[in-house]
Design a protein around this motif. Structure first.
Motif, PDB file in Angstrom:
ATOM      1  N   CYS A  76       0.835  -1.089   0.072  1.00  0.00           N
ATOM      2  CA  CYS A  76      -0.116  -0.116  -0.019  1.00  0.00           C
ATOM      3  C   CYS A  76       0.965   1.129   0.007  1.00  0.00           C
ATOM      4  O   CYS A  76       0.546   2.308  -0.607  1.00  0.00           O
ATOM      5  CB  CYS A  76      -0.991  -0.017   1.312  1.00  0.00           C
ATOM      6  SG  CYS A  76      -2.578  -0.446   0.698  1.00  0.00           S
ATOM      7  N   GLN A  77       2.069   1.166   0.703  1.00  0.00           N
ATOM      8  CA  GLN A  77       2.873   2.188   0.733  1.00  0.00           C
ATOM      9  C   GLN A  77       3.462   2.558  -0.558  1.00  0.00           C
ATOM     10  O   GLN A  77       3.517   3.616  -1.062  1.00  0.00           O
ATOM     11  CB  GLN A  77       4.222   2.171   1.646  1.00  0.00           C
ATOM     12  CG  GLN A  77       5.223   3.314   1.537  1.00  0.00           C
ATOM     13  CD  GLN A  77       4.475   4.583   1.778  1.00  0.00           C
ATOM     14  OE1 GLN A  77       3.846   4.782   2.898  1.00  0.00           O
ATOM     15  NE2 GLN A  77       4.853   5.703   1.189  1.00  0.00           N
ATOM     16  N   ARG A  78       3.800   1.635  -1.510  1.00  0.00           N
ATOM     17  CA  ARG A  78       4.046   1.862  -2.912  1.00  0.00           C
ATOM     18  C   ARG A  78       3.152   2.493  -3.626  1.00  0.00           C
ATOM     19  O   ARG A  78       3.266   3.330  -4.669  1.00  0.00           O
ATOM     20  CB  ARG A  78       4.469   0.567  -3.667  1.00  0.00           C
ATOM     21  CG  ARG A  78       5.813   0.036  -2.930  1.00  0.00           C
ATOM     22  CD  ARG A  78       6.197  -1.151  -3.811  1.00  0.00           C
ATOM     23  NE  ARG A  78       5.651  -2.246  -3.889  1.00  0.00           N
ATOM     24  CZ  ARG A  78       5.805  -3.223  -2.843  1.00  0.00           C
ATOM     25  NH1 ARG A  78       6.629  -3.270  -1.701  1.00  0.00           N
ATOM     26  NH2 ARG A  78       5.114  -4.477  -2.847  1.00  0.00           N
ATOM     27  N   ARG A  79       1.849   2.068  -3.467  1.00  0.00           N
ATOM     28  CA  ARG A  79       0.676   2.424  -4.095  1.00  0.00           C
ATOM     29  C   ARG A  79       0.251   3.758  -3.830  1.00  0.00           C
ATOM     30  O   ARG A  79       0.063   4.760  -4.641  1.00  0.00           O
ATOM     31  CB  ARG A  79      -0.696   1.884  -3.914  1.00  0.00           C
ATOM     32  CG  ARG A  79      -0.718   0.371  -4.254  1.00  0.00           C
ATOM     33  CD  ARG A  79      -2.083  -0.293  -4.111  1.00  0.00           C
ATOM     34  NE  ARG A  79      -2.107  -1.569  -4.433  1.00  0.00           N
ATOM     35  CZ  ARG A  79      -2.202  -2.434  -3.293  1.00  0.00           C
ATOM     36  NH1 ARG A  79      -2.498  -2.224  -2.080  1.00  0.00           N
ATOM     37  NH2 ARG A  79      -2.067  -3.953  -3.414  1.00  0.00           N
ATOM     38  N   LEU A  80       0.582   4.500  -2.303  1.00  0.00           N
ATOM     39  CA  LEU A  80       0.379   5.672  -1.848  1.00  0.00           C
ATOM     40  C   LEU A  80       1.671   6.635  -2.753  1.00  0.00           C
ATOM     41  O   LEU A  80       1.366   7.932  -3.236  1.00  0.00           O
ATOM     42  CB  LEU A  80       0.615   6.001  -0.573  1.00  0.00           C
ATOM     43  CG  LEU A  80       0.777   7.369  -0.052  1.00  0.00           C
ATOM     44  CD1 LEU A  80      -0.313   8.079  -0.276  1.00  0.00           C
ATOM     45  CD2 LEU A  80       1.065   7.228   1.411  1.00  0.00           C
ATOM     46  N   THR A  81       2.841   6.143  -2.833  1.00  0.00           N
ATOM     47  CA  THR A  81       3.874   6.828  -3.398  1.00  0.00           C
ATOM     48  C   THR A  81       3.712   7.193  -4.702  1.00  0.00           C
ATOM     49  O   THR A  81       3.836   8.426  -5.401  1.00  0.00           O
ATOM     50  CB  THR A  81       5.275   6.004  -3.222  1.00  0.00           C
ATOM     51  OG1 THR A  81       5.684   5.687  -2.040  1.00  0.00           O
ATOM     52  CG2 THR A  81       6.581   6.684  -3.924  1.00  0.00           C
ATOM     53  N   ALA A  82       3.012   6.075  -5.452  1.00  0.00           N
ATOM     54  CA  ALA A  82       2.731   6.353  -6.954  1.00  0.00           C
ATOM     55  C   ALA A  82       1.620   7.314  -7.095  1.00  0.00           C
ATOM     56  O   ALA A  82       1.755   8.197  -8.030  1.00  0.00           O
ATOM     57  CB  ALA A  82       2.432   4.893  -7.679  1.00  0.00           C
ATOM     58  N   ALA A  83       0.694   7.157  -6.243  1.00  0.00           N
ATOM     59  CA  ALA A  83      -0.241   8.112  -6.553  1.00  0.00           C
ATOM     60  C   ALA A  83      -0.004   9.611  -5.934  1.00  0.00           C
ATOM     61  O   ALA A  83      -0.371  10.634  -6.772  1.00  0.00           O
ATOM     62  CB  ALA A  83      -1.689   7.717  -5.248  1.00  0.00           C
ATOM     63  N   LEU A  84       0.824   9.725  -5.229  1.00  0.00           N
ATOM     64  CA  LEU A  84       1.598  11.123  -4.838  1.00  0.00           C
ATOM     65  C   LEU A  84       2.218  11.594  -6.194  1.00  0.00           C
ATOM     66  O   LEU A  84       2.179  12.876  -6.478  1.00  0.00           O
ATOM     67  CB  LEU A  84       2.295  11.204  -3.511  1.00  0.00           C
ATOM     68  CG  LEU A  84       1.603  10.949  -2.162  1.00  0.00           C
ATOM     69  CD1 LEU A  84       2.450  10.991  -1.123  1.00  0.00           C
ATOM     70  CD2 LEU A  84       0.520  12.034  -1.900  1.00  0.00           C
ATOM     71  N   ALA A  85       3.029  10.631  -6.519  1.00  0.00           N
ATOM     72  CA  ALA A  85       3.778  11.268  -7.957  1.00  0.00           C
ATOM     73  C   ALA A  85       3.070  11.703  -8.908  1.00  0.00           C
ATOM     74  O   ALA A  85       3.129  12.725  -9.593  1.00  0.00           O
ATOM     75  CB  ALA A  85       4.718   9.982  -8.239  1.00  0.00           C
ATOM     76  N   TRP A  86       1.645  10.945  -9.106  1.00  0.00           N
ATOM     77  CA  TRP A  86       0.998  11.276 -10.120  1.00  0.00           C
ATOM     78  C   TRP A  86       0.181  12.594  -9.999  1.00  0.00           C
ATOM     79  O   TRP A  86      -0.137  13.332 -10.805  1.00  0.00           O
ATOM     80  CB  TRP A  86      -0.226  10.005 -10.193  1.00  0.00           C
ATOM     81  CG  TRP A  86      -1.482  10.423 -10.948  1.00  0.00           C
ATOM     82  CD1 TRP A  86      -1.949  10.343 -12.145  1.00  0.00           C
ATOM     83  CD2 TRP A  86      -2.664  11.068 -10.282  1.00  0.00           C
ATOM     84  NE1 TRP A  86      -2.879  10.923 -12.237  1.00  0.00           N
ATOM     85  CE2 TRP A  86      -3.675  11.369 -11.247  1.00  0.00           C
ATOM     86  CE3 TRP A  86      -3.170  11.180  -8.741  1.00  0.00           C
ATOM     87  CZ2 TRP A  86      -5.090  11.850 -10.972  1.00  0.00           C
ATOM     88  CZ3 TRP A  86      -4.358  11.639  -8.517  1.00  0.00           C
ATOM     89  CH2 TRP A  86      -5.136  11.986  -9.730  1.00  0.00           C
ATOM     90  N   ALA A  87      -0.345  12.828  -8.553  1.00  0.00           N
ATOM     91  CA  ALA A  87      -0.890  14.006  -8.311  1.00  0.00           C
ATOM     92  C   ALA A  87      -0.066  15.166  -8.498  1.00  0.00           C
ATOM     93  O   ALA A  87      -0.300  16.318  -8.995  1.00  0.00           O
ATOM     94  CB  ALA A  87      -1.481  14.024  -6.742  1.00  0.00           C
ATOM     95  N   ALA A  88       1.323  15.058  -8.127  1.00  0.00           N
ATOM     96  CA  ALA A  88       2.015  16.166  -8.250  1.00  0.00           C
ATOM     97  C   ALA A  88       2.118  16.323  -9.769  1.00  0.00           C
ATOM     98  O   ALA A  88       2.384  17.663 -10.224  1.00  0.00           O
ATOM     99  CB  ALA A  88       3.531  15.791  -7.770  1.00  0.00           C
ATOM    100  N   ASN A  89       2.220  15.377 -10.843  1.00  0.00           N
ATOM    101  CA  ASN A  89       2.382  15.596 -11.945  1.00  0.00           C
ATOM    102  C   ASN A  89       1.347  16.088 -12.697  1.00  0.00           C
ATOM    103  O   ASN A  89       1.332  16.825 -13.849  1.00  0.00           O
ATOM    104  CB  ASN A  89       2.737  14.289 -12.817  1.00  0.00           C
ATOM    105  CG  ASN A  89       3.313  14.208 -14.305  1.00  0.00           C
ATOM    106  OD1 ASN A  89       4.069  14.910 -14.618  1.00  0.00           O
ATOM    107  ND2 ASN A  89       2.085  13.521 -15.181  1.00  0.00           N
ATOM    108  N   VAL A  90      -0.090  16.023 -12.045  1.00  0.00           N
ATOM    109  CA  VAL A  90      -1.091  16.518 -12.715  1.00  0.00           C
ATOM    110  C   VAL A  90      -1.191  18.266 -12.729  1.00  0.00           C
ATOM    111  O   VAL A  90      -1.572  18.811 -13.678  1.00  0.00           O
ATOM    112  CB  VAL A  90      -2.325  16.293 -11.706  1.00  0.00           C
ATOM    113  CG1 VAL A  90      -3.618  17.058 -12.133  1.00  0.00           C
ATOM    114  CG2 VAL A  90      -2.830  14.769 -11.970  1.00  0.00           C
ATOM    115  N   ASP A  91      -0.092  18.601 -11.909  1.00  0.00           N
ATOM    116  CA  ASP A  91      -0.247  20.152 -11.807  1.00  0.00           C
ATOM    117  C   ASP A  91       1.323  20.638 -12.328  1.00  0.00           C
ATOM    118  O   ASP A  91       1.736  21.573 -12.100  1.00  0.00           O
ATOM    119  CB  ASP A  91      -0.242  20.713 -10.401  1.00  0.00           C
ATOM    120  CG  ASP A  91      -0.571  22.100 -10.481  1.00  0.00           C
ATOM    121  OD1 ASP A  91      -1.450  22.568 -11.067  1.00  0.00           O
ATOM    122  OD2 ASP A  91       0.170  22.984  -9.471  1.00  0.00           O
TER     123      ASP A  91
END
Length: 324
Positions: A191-206
């Protein structure tokens, strides 16, 4: 008047405009603006989205409910007097000037104003009869989460910049989430890997010229038939949020997924209960059906979605894109 005097008067005007609206002082608020057909107020907030108001007559008319004591913007002396102006850029050219700045509001208990309290502001000023007035007012604010929301504001590394009181309360007894060195972490490595990937995705959105928005689920399963946990990473206006109870997002995604995969009403309800963290026996009891019937519903959902475990099912259903 020197430029230093102009700067002092304009800064006082910025504060007076905010003080007037939050203390219900119409005369003070009204005195801050040019009373002309060309003035404009535009902005964005989570509660209502983008808006544009043109002309002094429209602006004054729409403000009536605020100054009449309506709940849209409750009286708040704390907001009025203890908000700070930060990152001010102010340029003055003769009888015109513009300013870009942030306003940091105090934490508040008002319904509809939940968040870090940071707003981004733009003003265009004109000098009339020797006094500076607002001709254009721009405002962007992300606060607006419901009362009791368990939500955190993070950066791409998971560093916590702000957390609601409810989120902090829940984290004290949370078996799955932990704060380490100021960063939000999930104890489960996958789950931590999924959270890390989701945060990277969110940062890239902007990361582009224009901003974007979106949300991704983080699903943690304890095993077949056992409760599943769902958290959400949401990006809005360049700000990354971690929602510990994004029920509205979950329900909206499940409705879309049910239509796409052709789930029956019973199957959709069972999927919602599983996504809400209920075990299969608990979900069966809530639906008033036997455990065997619940298992049959679940197997048919598996057949329709092509997955074979509850955690995988929740991830598939919640990963369906929302229509624009």
């Amino acid at each position: 008047m020197s430029e230093e005097d102009d700067r002092a008067e304009i800064l006082a005007l910025i504060h007076a405009n905010r003080i007037g609206i939050w203390t219900k002082n119409y005369e003070l608020w009204s005195s801050c603006f040019v009373h002309a057909p060309y003035i404009t107020r535009w902005g964005y907030n989570v509660q209502g989205g983008p808006f544009v108001r043109r002309s002094w007559d429209e602006l004054a008319r729409r403000a009536v409910s605020v100054f009449a004591g309506g709940g849209e913007m409750p009286y708040d002396a704390n907001f009025a007097h203890n908000t700070t102006v930060e990152n001010l850029t102010l340029r003055i050219y003769g009888d015109m000037a513009w300013a870009a700045f942030d306003q940091q509001y105090p934490q508040s208990g008002h319904p509809g104003f939940r968040g870090s309290g940071l707003t981004h502001e733009l003003r265009v000023f004109e000098r009339h009869e020797g006094r500076w007035k607002i001709a254009v007012l721009g405002h962007m604010g992300n606060d607006g989460f419901h009362d009791g929301a368990a939500i955190l504001e993070l950066d791409a590394e998971g560093t916590i910049h702000w957390a609601s009181a409810e989120a902090l309360r829940r984290l004290e007894d949370d078996d799955d989430l932990v704060i380490r060195n100021g960063r939000l972490r999930v104890r489960d490595a996958a789950c931590q890997r999924r959270l890390t990937a989701a945060l990277a995705w969110a940062a890239n959105v902007d990361s582009g010229y224009n901003s974007g928005r979106g949300s991704l689920p983080i699903v943690q399963g304890a095993g077949e038939g056992l409760p599943t946990r769902v958290w959400w990473v949401q990006v809005e206006g360049g700000v990354i949020y971690f929602l510990m109870d994004g029920q509205g997002l979950t329900e909206a995604r499940l409705d879309v997924a049910a239509a796409i995969y052709g789930l029956s009403a019973g199957q959709r309800r069972l999927a919602g209960l599983v996504a809400d963290g209920q075990s299969l026996p608990d979900a069966a009891r809530e639906m008033g059906i036997s455990a065997n019937t619940a298992k049959t519903h679940l197997q048919r959902i598996y057949d329709k979605t092509g997955v074979h475990t509850q955690p995988a099912l929740v991830r598939v259903l919640l990963s369906v894109g929302m229509p624009l």
